[in-house]
Design a protein around this motif. Sequence first.
Motif, PDB file in Angstrom:
ATOM      1  N   TYR A  99       0.822  -1.209   0.000  1.00 47.10           N
ATOM      2  CA  TYR A  99       0.000   0.000   0.000  1.00 47.10           C
ATOM      3  C   TYR A  99       0.852   1.254   0.000  1.00 47.10           C
ATOM      4  O   TYR A  99       0.335   2.345   0.095  1.00 47.10           O
ATOM      5  CB  TYR A  99      -0.877   0.016   1.262  1.00 47.10           C
ATOM      6  N   LYS A 100       2.142   1.085  -0.135  1.00 41.26           N
ATOM      7  CA  LYS A 100       3.029   2.207   0.124  1.00 41.26           C
ATOM      8  C   LYS A 100       3.109   3.160  -1.054  1.00 41.26           C
ATOM      9  O   LYS A 100       3.300   2.746  -2.196  1.00 41.26           O
ATOM     10  CB  LYS A 100       4.427   1.701   0.441  1.00 41.26           C
ATOM     11  N   TYR A 101       2.995   4.429  -0.742  1.00 40.94           N
ATOM     12  CA  TYR A 101       3.214   5.482  -1.722  1.00 40.94           C
ATOM     13  C   TYR A 101       4.707   5.814  -1.774  1.00 40.94           C
ATOM     14  O   TYR A 101       5.364   5.864  -0.753  1.00 40.94           O
ATOM     15  CB  TYR A 101       2.488   6.760  -1.310  1.00 40.94           C
TER      16      TYR A 101
ATOM     17  N   ASN B  31      -6.211   0.938   6.485  1.00 43.57           N
ATOM     18  CA  ASN B  31      -4.815   1.376   6.484  1.00 43.57           C
ATOM     19  C   ASN B  31      -4.669   2.788   7.030  1.00 43.57           C
ATOM     20  O   ASN B  31      -5.465   3.676   6.707  1.00 43.57           O
ATOM     21  CB  ASN B  31      -4.263   1.375   5.056  1.00 43.57           C
ATOM     22  N   PHE B  33      -1.347   5.735   8.022  1.00 43.69           N
ATOM     23  CA  PHE B  33       0.057   6.024   7.729  1.00 43.69           C
ATOM     24  C   PHE B  33       0.508   7.263   8.490  1.00 43.69           C
ATOM     25  O   PHE B  33      -0.257   8.193   8.686  1.00 43.69           O
ATOM     26  CB  PHE B  33       0.235   6.320   6.227  1.00 43.69           C
ATOM     27  N   TYR B  35       3.674  10.073   8.009  1.00 46.87           N
ATOM     28  CA  TYR B  35       4.770  10.574   7.203  1.00 46.87           C
ATOM     29  C   TYR B  35       5.390  11.783   7.891  1.00 46.87           C
ATOM     30  O   TYR B  35       4.727  12.494   8.635  1.00 46.87           O
ATOM     31  CB  TYR B  35       4.262  11.080   5.842  1.00 46.87           C
ATOM     32  N   LEU B  45       7.807   7.898   4.600  1.00 47.31           N
ATOM     33  CA  LEU B  45       6.954   7.078   5.442  1.00 47.31           C
ATOM     34  C   LEU B  45       7.682   6.658   6.710  1.00 47.31           C
ATOM     35  O   LEU B  45       8.776   6.089   6.644  1.00 47.31           O
ATOM     36  CB  LEU B  45       6.497   5.847   4.654  1.00 47.31           C
ATOM     37  N   PHE B  48       3.362   2.458   9.013  1.00 51.19           N
ATOM     38  CA  PHE B  48       1.968   2.314   8.640  1.00 51.19           C
ATOM     39  C   PHE B  48       1.333   1.118   9.342  1.00 51.19           C
ATOM     40  O   PHE B  48       2.015   0.239   9.866  1.00 51.19           O
ATOM     41  CB  PHE B  48       1.788   2.281   7.123  1.00 51.19           C
ATOM     42  N   GLU B  56       3.755  -1.756  10.614  1.00 49.09           N
ATOM     43  CA  GLU B  56       4.937  -2.111   9.835  1.00 49.09           C
ATOM     44  C   GLU B  56       5.821  -0.880   9.716  1.00 49.09           C
ATOM     45  O   GLU B  56       5.313   0.239   9.530  1.00 49.09           O
ATOM     46  CB  GLU B  56       4.528  -2.602   8.446  1.00 49.09           C
ATOM     47  N   LYS B  57       7.102  -1.070   9.807  1.00 47.38           N
ATOM     48  CA  LYS B  57       8.031   0.055   9.687  1.00 47.38           C
ATOM     49  C   LYS B  57       8.044   0.576   8.264  1.00 47.38           C
ATOM     50  O   LYS B  57       7.957  -0.190   7.304  1.00 47.38           O
ATOM     51  CB  LYS B  57       9.443  -0.388  10.071  1.00 47.38           C
ATOM     52  N   GLY B  58       8.172   1.891   8.181  1.00 43.02           N
ATOM     53  CA  GLY B  58       8.354   2.508   6.884  1.00 43.02           C
ATOM     54  C   GLY B  58       9.828   2.696   6.588  1.00 43.02           C
ATOM     55  O   GLY B  58      10.667   1.880   6.973  1.00 43.02           O
ATOM     56  N   LEU B  90       2.472  14.286   8.814  1.00 42.98           N
ATOM     57  CA  LEU B  90       1.196  14.094   8.129  1.00 42.98           C
ATOM     58  C   LEU B  90       0.691  12.680   8.342  1.00 42.98           C
ATOM     59  O   LEU B  90       1.442  11.712   8.204  1.00 42.98           O
ATOM     60  CB  LEU B  90       1.346  14.359   6.633  1.00 42.98           C
ATOM     61  N   ALA B  96      -8.329  -0.812   2.088  1.00 44.11           N
ATOM     62  CA  ALA B  96      -7.430  -1.902   1.683  1.00 44.11           C
ATOM     63  C   ALA B  96      -8.222  -2.804   0.738  1.00 44.11           C
ATOM     64  O   ALA B  96      -8.613  -3.904   1.101  1.00 44.11           O
ATOM     65  CB  ALA B  96      -6.940  -2.665   2.896  1.00 44.11           C
TER      66      ALA B  96
END
Lengths: 113, 115
Positions: A99-101, B31, B33, B35, B45, B48, B56-58, B90, B96
């Motif tokens: 799902y990552k941008y 989902n 997130f 940022y 990121l 998320f 989960e790590k970005g 943000l 999903a």
Amino acid sequence: AQSVTQLDSHVSVSEGTPVLLRCNYSSSYSPSLFWYVQHPNKGLQLLLKYTSAATLVKGINGFEAEFKKSETSFHLTKPSAHMSDAAEYFCVVINSGTYKYIFGTGTRLKVLA
Amino acid sequence: DVKVTQSSRYLVKRTGEKVFLECVQDMDHENMFWYRQDPGLGLRLIYFSYDVKMKEKGDIPEGYSVSREKKERFSLILESASTNQTSMYLCASSLASGTGTDTQYFGPGTRLTVL
């Protein structure tokens, strides 16, 4: 791995003239691509998105973008700039399988009176 | 309309403080997130979450942790704030659908200054 490159960090246009903000992408798969706009001190707002349907995508506020696979580009255009278009614009590709941008570094649009 | 709200627009904290940034969405999105946005770097990121209590790590998780106890709420925690965490933060949320094309909806941002 997917990536996007916004070719200009700053663009200046006169009010009433066309806008062109350039974005090139790199992707092993058929990508999903987005353009977002951020006005000063605001969050990001979706302008338009491409998801492998029509290659010419129309968005809000008169913006549109064309997906060109041969050129790996997804440039954002508008026929006539308005003062309210002054903002920062981000090109985004989705990392396939997640799902990552993945964001470009942004283009700041200045509109001159 | 999807609404994503963040608890503060501006925040000033001191080095070493524990900082909580809260985000709430009202569209039952799976989902969420976090940022951070820095000039010339775009958005990066941090973490998320794809479900309650799942995370989960970005790309830049160091110095941050997150919590998602309820579906609509996603918190970002700076365990010990440092000056290099001064930034715009943000929050975003999305469905999903499994198509890989879901739109993310963003909150207005929190501008954090660490002194």
